[in-house]
Design a protein around this motif. Structure first.
Motif, PDB file in Angstrom:
ATOM      1  N   GLN A  35       0.884  -1.153   0.000  1.00  0.00           N
ATOM      2  CA  GLN A  35       0.000   0.000   0.000  1.00  0.00           C
ATOM      3  C   GLN A  35       0.929   1.211   0.000  1.00  0.00           C
ATOM      4  N   VAL A  36       1.032   1.875  -1.133  1.00  0.00           N
ATOM      5  CA  VAL A  36       1.985   2.970  -1.313  1.00  0.00           C
ATOM      6  C   VAL A  36       1.311   4.285  -0.938  1.00  0.00           C
ATOM      7  N   ILE A  37       1.885   4.982   0.033  1.00  0.00           N
ATOM      8  CA  ILE A  37       1.298   6.211   0.563  1.00  0.00           C
ATOM      9  C   ILE A  37       2.293   7.354   0.382  1.00  0.00           C
ATOM     10  N   THR A  38       1.853   8.421  -0.245  1.00  0.00           N
ATOM     11  CA  THR A  38       2.670   9.617  -0.407  1.00  0.00           C
ATOM     12  C   THR A  38       1.861  10.820   0.048  1.00  0.00           C
ATOM     13  N   PHE A  39       2.544  11.886   0.379  1.00  0.00           N
ATOM     14  CA  PHE A  39       1.821  13.089   0.806  1.00  0.00           C
ATOM     15  C   PHE A  39       2.650  14.333   0.537  1.00  0.00           C
ATOM     16  N   ASP A  40       1.957  15.447   0.398  1.00  0.00           N
ATOM     17  CA  ASP A  40       2.617  16.756   0.266  1.00  0.00           C
ATOM     18  C   ASP A  40       2.898  17.283   1.663  1.00  0.00           C
ATOM     19  N   ASN A  41       4.152  17.583   1.931  1.00  0.00           N
ATOM     20  CA  ASN A  41       4.500  18.137   3.238  1.00  0.00           C
ATOM     21  C   ASN A  41       3.739  19.431   3.498  1.00  0.00           C
ATOM     22  N   ARG A  42       3.576  19.729   4.741  1.00  0.00           N
ATOM     23  CA  ARG A  42       2.891  20.956   5.170  1.00  0.00           C
ATOM     24  C   ARG A  42       3.451  22.182   4.425  1.00  0.00           C
ATOM     25  N   GLY A  43       2.528  22.979   3.877  1.00  0.00           N
ATOM     26  CA  GLY A  43       2.942  24.210   3.209  1.00  0.00           C
ATOM     27  C   GLY A  43       3.525  24.016   1.830  1.00  0.00           C
ATOM     28  N   SER A  44       3.341  22.819   1.223  1.00  0.00           N
ATOM     29  CA  SER A  44       3.842  22.598  -0.130  1.00  0.00           C
ATOM     30  C   SER A  44       2.820  21.840  -0.946  1.00  0.00           C
ATOM     31  N   GLY A  45       2.927  21.941  -2.262  1.00  0.00           N
ATOM     32  CA  GLY A  45       1.991  21.246  -3.127  1.00  0.00           C
ATOM     33  C   GLY A  45       0.555  21.636  -2.834  1.00  0.00           C
ATOM     34  N   LYS A  46      -0.289  20.633  -2.586  1.00  0.00           N
ATOM     35  CA  LYS A  46      -1.716  20.869  -2.333  1.00  0.00           C
ATOM     36  C   LYS A  46      -2.034  20.964  -0.843  1.00  0.00           C
ATOM     37  N   SER A  47      -1.016  20.900   0.000  1.00  0.00           N
ATOM     38  CA  SER A  47      -1.231  20.961   1.449  1.00  0.00           C
ATOM     39  C   SER A  47      -1.185  22.399   1.949  1.00  0.00           C
ATOM     40  N   THR A  48      -1.976  22.684   2.971  1.00  0.00           N
ATOM     41  CA  THR A  48      -1.941  24.009   3.584  1.00  0.00           C
ATOM     42  C   THR A  48      -0.871  24.043   4.674  1.00  0.00           C
ATOM     43  N   GLU A  49      -0.551  25.240   5.125  1.00  0.00           N
ATOM     44  CA  GLU A  49       0.491  25.370   6.141  1.00  0.00           C
ATOM     45  C   GLU A  49      -0.051  25.472   7.555  1.00  0.00           C
ATOM     46  N   GLY A  50      -1.364  25.610   7.706  1.00  0.00           N
ATOM     47  CA  GLY A  50      -1.904  25.794   9.040  1.00  0.00           C
ATOM     48  C   GLY A  50      -1.656  27.211   9.525  1.00  0.00           C
ATOM     49  N   SER A  51      -1.643  27.378  10.827  1.00  0.00           N
ATOM     50  CA  SER A  51      -1.568  28.729  11.393  1.00  0.00           C
ATOM     51  C   SER A  51      -0.170  29.127  11.834  1.00  0.00           C
ATOM     52  N   ARG A  52       0.840  28.262  11.612  1.00  0.00           N
ATOM     53  CA  ARG A  52       2.183  28.585  12.097  1.00  0.00           C
ATOM     54  C   ARG A  52       3.226  28.212  11.064  1.00  0.00           C
ATOM     55  N   GLU A  53       4.336  28.933  11.148  1.00  0.00           N
ATOM     56  CA  GLU A  53       5.429  28.704  10.214  1.00  0.00           C
ATOM     57  C   GLU A  53       6.691  28.176  10.906  1.00  0.00           C
ATOM     58  N   ASP A  54       6.675  28.106  12.242  1.00  0.00           N
ATOM     59  CA  ASP A  54       7.853  27.638  12.978  1.00  0.00           C
ATOM     60  C   ASP A  54       7.855  26.108  13.016  1.00  0.00           C
ATOM     61  N   TYR A  55       7.980  25.538  11.844  1.00  0.00           N
ATOM     62  CA  TYR A  55       7.838  24.096  11.650  1.00  0.00           C
ATOM     63  C   TYR A  55       9.170  23.393  11.894  1.00  0.00           C
ATOM     64  N   THR A  56       9.148  22.268  12.626  1.00  0.00           N
ATOM     65  CA  THR A  56      10.377  21.559  12.977  1.00  0.00           C
ATOM     66  C   THR A  56      10.275  20.092  12.581  1.00  0.00           C
ATOM     67  N   ILE A  57      11.376  19.370  12.747  1.00  0.00           N
ATOM     68  CA  ILE A  57      11.393  17.941  12.448  1.00  0.00           C
ATOM     69  C   ILE A  57      10.358  17.204  13.295  1.00  0.00           C
ATOM     70  N   SER A  58      10.255  17.548  14.567  1.00  0.00           N
ATOM     71  CA  SER A  58       9.284  16.864  15.432  1.00  0.00           C
ATOM     72  C   SER A  58       7.854  17.132  14.981  1.00  0.00           C
ATOM     73  N   ASP A  59       7.580  18.332  14.466  1.00  0.00           N
ATOM     74  CA  ASP A  59       6.245  18.621  13.925  1.00  0.00           C
ATOM     75  C   ASP A  59       5.977  17.764  12.690  1.00  0.00           C
ATOM     76  N   TRP A  60       6.993  17.601  11.867  1.00  0.00           N
ATOM     77  CA  TRP A  60       6.903  16.766  10.666  1.00  0.00           C
ATOM     78  C   TRP A  60       6.547  15.329  11.062  1.00  0.00           C
ATOM     79  N   THR A  61       7.215  14.840  12.099  1.00  0.00           N
ATOM     80  CA  THR A  61       6.938  13.495  12.609  1.00  0.00           C
ATOM     81  C   THR A  61       5.479  13.357  13.033  1.00  0.00           C
ATOM     82  N   GLU A  62       4.956  14.373  13.677  1.00  0.00           N
ATOM     83  CA  GLU A  62       3.564  14.325  14.108  1.00  0.00           C
ATOM     84  C   GLU A  62       2.601  14.319  12.929  1.00  0.00           C
ATOM     85  N   ASP A  63       2.972  14.985  11.836  1.00  0.00           N
ATOM     86  CA  ASP A  63       2.146  14.926  10.636  1.00  0.00           C
ATOM     87  C   ASP A  63       2.117  13.505  10.063  1.00  0.00           C
ATOM     88  N   ILE A  64       3.255  12.825  10.085  1.00  0.00           N
ATOM     89  CA  ILE A  64       3.321  11.441   9.598  1.00  0.00           C
ATOM     90  C   ILE A  64       2.478  10.530  10.484  1.00  0.00           C
TER      91      ILE A  64
END
Length: 265
Positions: free
Chosen positions: A47-76
């Motif tokens: 089952q192949v799953i891909t996604f646009d990272n926050r703030g890129s492609g078709k994804s929105t950035e939400g309400s904050r821009e201070d994005y970190t590796i740990s935030d990225w992990t939480e998105d996954i």
């Protein structure tokens, strides 16, 4: 279009195929289209799953821009939750591999295996540090189109790659420059080397034989990870994930029974 939600952002994802779930994680900005060839060639095995990272492609950035590796992990993690997946293989390319490592460290009980495509556990060489600083510079001055041109061209070759090149370009060109900058900066300071022994699930480390600046990181993985296979792809440098996708897809298929024994599928 399918979306999942994480910390105020709506994130676009794609899923195809059947079998053990594998989440592909692209470098900041490059988007789900980075793994266009992998979707087509692996869907009969995973089952192949891909996604646009926050703030890129078709994804929105939400309400904050201070994005970190740990935030990225939480998105996954939020993506795995959304798809109701107990365990996943995480496959990260370049800095996407940093997020894959952080996911395995943060959620070991949900990690079936890790595949690192020309990645690193720390930034400890001048060449890698300089490359990341250049991206941060482009983000600072919002010169994101230049980054889109360079990365889309360097990752795709030949007339047949036009569609793939366009996918990568559009994702980067639409990225939020501040989020890209902050994520690369967070990655530059991230260091998982001393914690690598905590990752006890199967880990495959894939590098190109011409990617001489990453040999140090491959050796670190080989030394520190307790359950590792180290694989080199002949005649390619850093863009191993995309420019030699057929070889990489073959490698991923060969890892399936090691990472997810047939009795656990």
């Amino acid at each position: 279009m399918p979306y999942f939600h994480s910390d105020g952002a709506a994130l676009y994802y794609e899923t195809t195929g059947e079998g053990p779930p594998i989440i592909f994680i692209c470098p900041p900005g490059m988007g789900a289209g980075t793994f266009y060839d992998h979707q087509k060639k692996l869907k009969n095995h995973f089952q192949v799953i891909t996604f646009d990272n926050r703030g890129s492609g078709k994804s929105t950035e939400g309400s904050r821009e201070d994005y970190t590796i740990s935030d990225w992990t939480e998105d996954i993690r939020a993506l795995a939750d959304h798809l109701k997946l107990d365990k996943v293989i995480v496959c990260g390319y370049s800095m996407g591999g940093v997020a894959a490592q952080d996911f395995a460290l943060s959620y070991p009980e949900r990690t079936a295996g890790v595949i690192l495509l020309t990645s690193f556990s720390e930034v400890s060489t001048p060449v890698l540090s300089l490359g990341i600083r250049i991206v941060e510079f482009l983000g600072t001055f919002h010169i994101i189109k230049l980054l889109a041109v360079v990365l889309s061209l360097s990752h795709t070759i030949g007339i047949g790659a036009k569609k793939h090149r366009k996918k990568i370009f559009k994702s980067i060109d639409s990225s939020n420059p501040q989020i890209v900058k902050n994520l690369f900066r967070s990655g530059r300071y991230y260091n998982a080397t001393d914690r690598l022994p905590e990752i006890t699930c199967p880990v495959a480390v894939v590098h190109g034989t011409l990617d001489v600046f990453f040999f140090k990181y491959q050796r670190l993985f080989e030394k520190k990870l307790p359950n590792v296979r180290s694989i080199r792809v002949e005649g390619i440098d850093h863009q191993v994930a995309v420019r030699t996708s057929d070889e990489v897809n073959g490698i991923i298929k060969s890892l399936k029974n090691w990472m997810v024994p047939s009795s656990q599928e």
